[in-house]
Design a protein around this motif. Sequence first.
Motif, short mmCIF file in Angstrom:
data_model
loop_
_atom_site.label_atom_id
_atom_site.label_comp_id
_atom_site.label_asym_id
_atom_site.label_seq_id
_atom_site.Cartn_x
_atom_site.Cartn_y
_atom_site.Cartn_z
N HIS A 1 -5.51 0.70 -8.96
CA HIS A 1 -4.34 0.22 -8.23
C HIS A 1 -3.49 1.44 -7.86
N THR A 2 -3.21 1.57 -6.59
CA THR A 2 -2.51 2.77 -6.10
C THR A 2 -1.29 2.38 -5.27
N GLU A 3 -0.49 3.40 -4.94
CA GLU A 3 0.59 3.20 -3.98
C GLU A 3 -0.03 2.96 -2.59
N GLY A 4 0.78 2.39 -1.73
CA GLY A 4 0.32 2.21 -0.35
C GLY A 4 0.35 3.52 0.42
N TRP A 5 -0.26 3.54 1.60
CA TRP A 5 -0.28 4.73 2.44
C TRP A 5 -0.32 4.32 3.91
N ASP A 6 -0.19 5.28 4.77
CA ASP A 6 -0.24 5.06 6.22
C ASP A 6 0.80 4.03 6.66
N GLY A 7 2.03 4.19 6.14
CA GLY A 7 3.11 3.30 6.53
C GLY A 7 3.13 1.98 5.80
N ASN A 8 2.19 1.74 4.91
CA ASN A 8 2.15 0.49 4.14
C ASN A 8 2.61 0.79 2.71
N ASN A 9 3.72 0.18 2.33
CA ASN A 9 4.28 0.44 1.00
C ASN A 9 3.77 -0.51 -0.07
N GLN A 10 2.92 -1.45 0.31
CA GLN A 10 2.41 -2.40 -0.67
C GLN A 10 1.37 -1.74 -1.58
N ARG A 11 1.34 -2.21 -2.80
CA ARG A 11 0.37 -1.74 -3.78
C ARG A 11 -1.05 -2.10 -3.31
N GLN A 12 -1.99 -1.17 -3.48
CA GLN A 12 -3.36 -1.37 -3.03
C GLN A 12 -4.31 -1.43 -4.22
N GLU A 13 -5.35 -2.28 -4.10
CA GLU A 13 -6.41 -2.35 -5.10
C GLU A 13 -7.70 -1.86 -4.46
N ILE A 14 -8.33 -0.87 -5.09
CA ILE A 14 -9.54 -0.28 -4.54
C ILE A 14 -10.66 -0.40 -5.56
N ARG A 15 -11.79 -0.95 -5.16
CA ARG A 15 -12.95 -1.00 -6.04
C ARG A 15 -13.71 0.30 -5.91
N VAL A 16 -13.99 0.94 -7.05
CA VAL A 16 -14.65 2.25 -7.06
C VAL A 16 -15.85 2.22 -8.00
N ASP A 17 -16.66 3.28 -7.92
CA ASP A 17 -17.77 3.37 -8.87
C ASP A 17 -17.29 3.96 -10.20
N PHE A 18 -18.16 4.02 -11.16
CA PHE A 18 -17.75 4.40 -12.52
C PHE A 18 -17.26 5.85 -12.59
N ASP A 19 -17.92 6.76 -11.84
CA ASP A 19 -17.53 8.17 -11.91
C ASP A 19 -16.10 8.39 -11.44
N ILE A 20 -15.73 7.75 -10.33
CA ILE A 20 -14.36 7.87 -9.83
C ILE A 20 -13.39 7.22 -10.80
N TYR A 21 -13.78 6.06 -11.34
CA TYR A 21 -12.92 5.34 -12.29
C TYR A 21 -12.65 6.19 -13.54
N LYS A 22 -13.70 6.81 -14.04
CA LYS A 22 -13.57 7.62 -15.25
C LYS A 22 -12.75 8.88 -15.00
N ALA A 23 -12.90 9.47 -13.81
CA ALA A 23 -12.19 10.72 -13.49
C ALA A 23 -10.73 10.47 -13.14
N SER A 24 -10.36 9.24 -12.86
CA SER A 24 -8.99 8.91 -12.47
C SER A 24 -8.13 8.68 -13.70
N SER A 25 -6.87 8.98 -13.57
CA SER A 25 -5.93 8.75 -14.66
C SER A 25 -4.66 8.13 -14.11
N ILE A 26 -4.03 7.26 -14.88
CA ILE A 26 -2.79 6.62 -14.46
C ILE A 26 -1.72 7.67 -14.29
N GLY A 27 -1.05 7.64 -13.14
CA GLY A 27 -0.06 8.66 -12.81
C GLY A 27 -0.65 9.82 -12.06
N GLY A 28 -1.99 9.90 -12.04
CA GLY A 28 -2.66 10.98 -11.33
C GLY A 28 -2.72 10.70 -9.84
N GLU A 29 -3.39 11.60 -9.13
CA GLU A 29 -3.43 11.52 -7.67
C GLU A 29 -4.85 11.21 -7.20
#
Length: 377
Positions: free
Chosen positions: A320-348
């Motif tokens: 779950h990320t911030e919105g982008w491209d002029g959209n301020n709504q929260r976004q949900e993105i389905r990702v594979d395991f490698d991206i999920y594992k490498a991501s951290s809350i508060g990270g970019e």
Amino acid sequence: MLFYFGVFTVFCLSALFAFGQLTSLWEGKFHKFEDTLYKFKILSSSKGTKYTGALFGIKANEGYDYAFKRESLEDRLFRWVGLTYKYKVGDSKFDDLVFIVSDNISLLKKLSDCPKLTSLILDIFACPDGNKLFVEKIRHGAGCLWVEFGTHGQFEQHDVQELAPKLIPLLEQLAEEIHKQPICLNSFWKKFKKYISGLLLGVSFALVIVGSVQHFSMPSAHENILVEPFWLYLHTFIFGSVGVLILAILTILTLGKKPGFHLVLSEVILIGGIGSFLMSYTQLEHINRVYDESKVEVFYVKILSKRESGTNNSQKYYLHTEGWDGNNQRQEIRVDFDIYKASSIGGELSVHQKEGKLGYRWLPRLYARNKVYYGNG
């Protein structure tokens, strides 16, 4: 070119298969009662663990094709909207129970003028005791006269065979009475109409087959991430509905409003509808992604939360990320395991976006820390 040739081949083969199903006769085990040869077949669930009904038939005159069936909710619905009509013989008990699938004028007139014949048909419907089995349909076609049994509960093979002494004489009497009537060459179920029915059902089957093949060949959900899938879903609904409407109109125009016509129409709408929506979805997604010539835009967004769902065999991962491209709504993105594992809350998360040929924005690439996912862009 090869793709369209393949699609055309699937349509033709599906039409031939559907016509074969309409004209072929069911196969069963043959047995003998006194001097009469009969056959029956036990119907079971897809897993084969439960009996769902049975077929029981004898040899009968060639050239006839009609059915007497219990009137169902589907029959009443199509009658209510005016897409079929029910012929009534004037016997309230018969008319309340039986829906006649035939427009053989001679047969219909005989049913109206001969109480003995309608009584005989009712006797066949009443043949089982009703505790385990009941007669769902009486059918005559391809030189065979048979009944289709439904069930209220568990039954065994011998429950069907025990009906032979009572059921066979009734079927023989019915075949004899019907044989006194001339074959109506303008019958709804004549061969020309079966070709048309087979073609329409074949088109419906082909839509499902081609749509399914294309659907399974699509990139997975985390390989083709749609930013706003609503518009794809909406356009799929619109084009899919138009496809169903075209199939329904073609069926009505080619077959006409005849008794039993709605049985073909309902199958065309159901099967063709599934195929039409599948084809619409896969084609719209394919055009939007493959023919997209827009430039990639890169956005850097903050990861707000993570979640996973599903079972061990089918685990799904979401960011779950911030919105982008002029959209301020929260976004949900389905990702594979490698991206999920490498991501951290508060990270970019680095989001690479393309506009899509049809305007459905999608993400061909994601980047989290030192893990990069490359999609189809």
